[in-house]
Design a protein around this motif. Structure first.
Motif, PDB file in Angstrom:
ATOM      1  N   GLY A  54       2.583  -1.649   2.794  1.00 11.34           N
ATOM      2  CA  GLY A  54       2.654  -0.668   1.717  1.00 11.34           C
ATOM      3  C   GLY A  54       1.311  -0.314   1.100  1.00 11.34           C
ATOM      4  O   GLY A  54       1.264   0.414   0.103  1.00 11.34           O
ATOM      5  N   THR A  57       0.666   3.406   1.311  1.00 12.92           N
ATOM      6  CA  THR A  57       1.628   4.085   0.432  1.00 12.92           C
ATOM      7  C   THR A  57       1.174   4.018  -1.015  1.00 12.92           C
ATOM      8  O   THR A  57       1.278   5.001  -1.770  1.00 12.92           O
ATOM      9  CB  THR A  57       3.020   3.443   0.571  1.00 12.92           C
ATOM     10  OG1 THR A  57       3.483   3.617   1.916  1.00 12.92           O
ATOM     11  CG2 THR A  57       4.020   4.085  -0.379  1.00 12.92           C
ATOM     12  N   ARG A  66       2.472  10.859  -3.039  1.00  8.78           N
ATOM     13  CA  ARG A  66       3.727  10.159  -2.751  1.00  8.78           C
ATOM     14  C   ARG A  66       4.502   9.979  -4.063  1.00  8.78           C
ATOM     15  O   ARG A  66       3.935   9.544  -5.062  1.00  8.78           O
ATOM     16  CB  ARG A  66       3.437   8.793  -2.127  1.00  8.78           C
ATOM     17  CG  ARG A  66       4.677   7.992  -1.742  1.00  8.78           C
ATOM     18  CD  ARG A  66       5.388   8.644  -0.572  1.00  8.78           C
ATOM     19  NE  ARG A  66       4.584   8.570   0.654  1.00  8.78           N
ATOM     20  CZ  ARG A  66       4.844   9.246   1.755  1.00  8.78           C
ATOM     21  NH1 ARG A  66       5.883  10.075   1.779  1.00  8.78           N
ATOM     22  NH2 ARG A  66       4.086   9.136   2.825  1.00  8.78           N
TER      23      ARG A  66
END
Length: 250
Positions: A54, A57, A66
């Motif tokens: 992650g 992300t 995001r």
């Protein structure tokens, strides 16, 4: 590449980036859960974790690319609300070794918004030299992008990310594809930049050899924060040994 978002939040007047209870889901899958991170200006913070943990992300969430729940706030020392500038250096792209585009041409496309085939004027060339001087890379200005080493590519991308000067610099795997000598040179440069310009640096890395020497904080992520603190503390933690399958983890 520079991204803008709003300064908000507070940290008793100190310049900081604060991430609170951040979660990201892809459909029903939780990629990040209840992530908390707090970094001050002048700090170098490393995000570590296995592939798919992650890290990228989280970077995209900070860049506003995001969707997430929770909050990401920035509080500048002694200043009111203004635009937050984030300098971003992606993982080193692959350039065609035969590509005739020079470093000056690349700056022209990114900063001057001119086609690479048009000649640069003296004023713009001086501007590019000033940008490259921040990373001690003036000698690269006329070199072809495809002929640069991994470390030289990182210098050029870093110089681009520092124009205009950001409040926070984010680097995704800056040590990837760089030899050991190049790693030391790059980290020395990042250390110089953060001290000279008092900016925060957040970087992801799979190389742990430089962390104790250069980083103020290390954050171990595997969908959530498993450990964070001084590099030595995190690298010797049971969570680190468990995630990277080292003996002694509980």
């Amino acid at each position: 590449m520079t991204h803008d978002s709003l300064h908000n939040g507070s940290c008793q007047g100190a310049c900081c980036l604060k991430i609170q209870d951040l979660s990201v889901r892809f459909g029903t899958d939780a990629v990040l859960e209840h992530v908390n991170l707090h970094m001050h200006c002048g700090q170098i913070v490393a995000l570590i974790g296995p592939n798919g943990a992650g890290k990228s992300t989280l970077i995209r969430a900070i860049l506003g690319e995001r969707a997430y729940t929770g909050s990401i706030t920035f509080s500048p020392a002694g200043r009111g609300p203004e635009k937050l500038r984030i300098g971003y250096v992606p993982q080193s792209p692959a350039f065609d070794p035969g590509d005739p585009v020079s470093v000056l041409d690349l700056f022209g496309c990114c900063l001057g918004r001119r086609p690479a085939f048009l000649p640069a004027g003296k004023r713009f060339r001086t501007r590019v030299l000033d940008c490259l001087a921040r990373v001690h890379g003036e000698a690269l200005i006329d070199k072809r992008i495809g002929a640069l080493s991994g470390g030289e590519v990182q210098r050029v991308l870093l110089a681009l990310a520092l124009e205009p000067m950001p409040h926070i610099l984010i680097l995704d795997e800056p040590l990837s594809g760089v030899d050991v000598e190049g790693m030391s040179l790059l980290m020395d440069m990042l250390d110089e930049i953060r001290r000279t310009y008092d900016l925060s640096i957040l970087m992801t890395t799979h190389d742990f050899s430089m962390l104790e020497r250069y980083c103020d904080q290390v954050v171990l992520i595997q969908h959530q924060v498993l450990a964070q603190g001084a590099p030595g503390e995190v690298l010797s933690s049971p969570a680190f040994r468990r995630v990277f399958h080292m003996g002694g983890g509980q």
